[in-house]
Design a protein around this motif. Sequence first.
Motif, PDB file in Angstrom:
ATOM      1  N   ILE A 188       0.838  -1.197   0.000  1.00 39.36           N
ATOM      2  CA  ILE A 188       0.000   0.000   0.000  1.00 39.36           C
ATOM      3  C   ILE A 188       0.875   1.251   0.000  1.00 39.36           C
ATOM      4  O   ILE A 188       0.619   2.214  -0.730  1.00 39.36           O
ATOM      5  CB  ILE A 188      -0.963  -0.002   1.200  1.00 39.36           C
ATOM      6  N   GLY A 189       1.952   1.228   0.779  1.00 41.11           N
ATOM      7  CA  GLY A 189       2.883   2.355   0.791  1.00 41.11           C
ATOM      8  C   GLY A 189       3.503   2.598  -0.572  1.00 41.11           C
ATOM      9  O   GLY A 189       3.650   3.754  -1.003  1.00 41.11           O
ATOM     10  N   GLU A 190       3.850   1.517  -1.262  1.00 41.79           N
ATOM     11  CA  GLU A 190       4.433   1.654  -2.604  1.00 41.79           C
ATOM     12  C   GLU A 190       3.430   2.254  -3.584  1.00 41.79           C
ATOM     13  O   GLU A 190       3.783   3.121  -4.400  1.00 41.79           O
ATOM     14  CB  GLU A 190       4.893   0.287  -3.097  1.00 41.79           C
ATOM     15  N   LEU A 191       2.186   1.782  -3.512  1.00 40.62           N
ATOM     16  CA  LEU A 191       1.156   2.288  -4.423  1.00 40.62           C
ATOM     17  C   LEU A 191       0.835   3.753  -4.143  1.00 40.62           C
ATOM     18  O   LEU A 191       0.616   4.537  -5.073  1.00 40.62           O
ATOM     19  CB  LEU A 191      -0.106   1.427  -4.300  1.00 40.62           C
ATOM     20  N   LEU A 192       0.805   4.116  -2.866  1.00 44.49           N
ATOM     21  CA  LEU A 192       0.610   5.524  -2.523  1.00 44.49           C
ATOM     22  C   LEU A 192       1.731   6.381  -3.117  1.00 44.49           C
ATOM     23  O   LEU A 192       1.478   7.463  -3.673  1.00 44.49           O
ATOM     24  CB  LEU A 192       0.570   5.698  -1.004  1.00 44.49           C
ATOM     25  N   GLN A 193       2.939   5.885  -2.994  1.00 45.49           N
ATOM     26  CA  GLN A 193       4.093   6.632  -3.506  1.00 45.49           C
ATOM     27  C   GLN A 193       3.988   6.831  -5.015  1.00 45.49           C
ATOM     28  O   GLN A 193       4.365   7.887  -5.537  1.00 45.49           O
ATOM     29  CB  GLN A 193       5.387   5.895  -3.149  1.00 45.49           C
ATOM     30  N   GLU A 194       3.457   5.817  -5.717  1.00 50.58           N
ATOM     31  CA  GLU A 194       3.277   5.951  -7.162  1.00 50.58           C
ATOM     32  C   GLU A 194       2.315   7.078  -7.516  1.00 50.58           C
ATOM     33  O   GLU A 194       2.337   7.596  -8.643  1.00 50.58           O
ATOM     34  CB  GLU A 194       2.779   4.631  -7.753  1.00 50.58           C
TER      35      GLU A 194
END
Length: 268
Positions: A37-43
């Motif tokens: 989820i953190g990675e997707l938010l960063q995207e």
Amino acid sequence: MGIQFTVLSSGSTGNATIVQNKDATILIDAGLSARRIGELLQERDLTGEQIHGILITHEHSDHIKGLGAVARKYELPIYANEKTWGAMERSIGKLSPEQKQIMQTGDHLTFGSMRIESFGISHDAAEPVGYFFTDGDEKLSLATDLGYVSDKVMQSISGSDVLVLEANHDVEMLRMGRYPWNTKRRILSDIGHLSNDAAGEALSELLTRKTKRTYLAHLSRDHNMMELAKLTVRDAMESRGCFYKDHEFKLCETYYDRPTPWDTISDK
């Protein structure tokens, strides 16, 4: 800035969506690991610290897998109805009392000019819901994991500028697929998942000149394909005399492995 959103991930491997306006950023479901989820938010140029709260549709793991970890990491309140809390509380671990927020089905929340209301849906969970978001005249509705589109659901999501609507499976692909019959029967039932045909039938009744886009969501990786879903939905709409080409309306994609681009409701 009115409402904008991105579907971070959609499908049986995990679901999460961000809806925001100038006053709040809301996460709907947290069905992937906290790290993912953190990675997707960063995207999408976001961080967990920017989120104001988490809304939960129901307690199945593809909607709450990372919920406890995300909520603890960023000290976020979680909003769900009482039956959903009862079904998921053991799975998500310890939370502080103030993080547990009861939002009964049909209740609403307000964050500045954003109003959020839940509505009941038909699925094999404790008390599953969808949500719609309004800001002035703008309306976004999210309805997935529903066996059929009831009159109540139709009433709740009508008048939307943009819809995120389930188109889970192609009926024939599912019937011919590798799942055991009991699983197929569950998916096809009124407490299962919405087929491409059923999504098209619902859209043929929902479409007005206000409706700009519909995102087809929660597609099965085994029993559907995005192009097939789009084709079937279009055919179902046209067979009911719904000629969406008469105005600016688009069928849009969601993905299980990457987020959708930001969509701003007010964009023409």
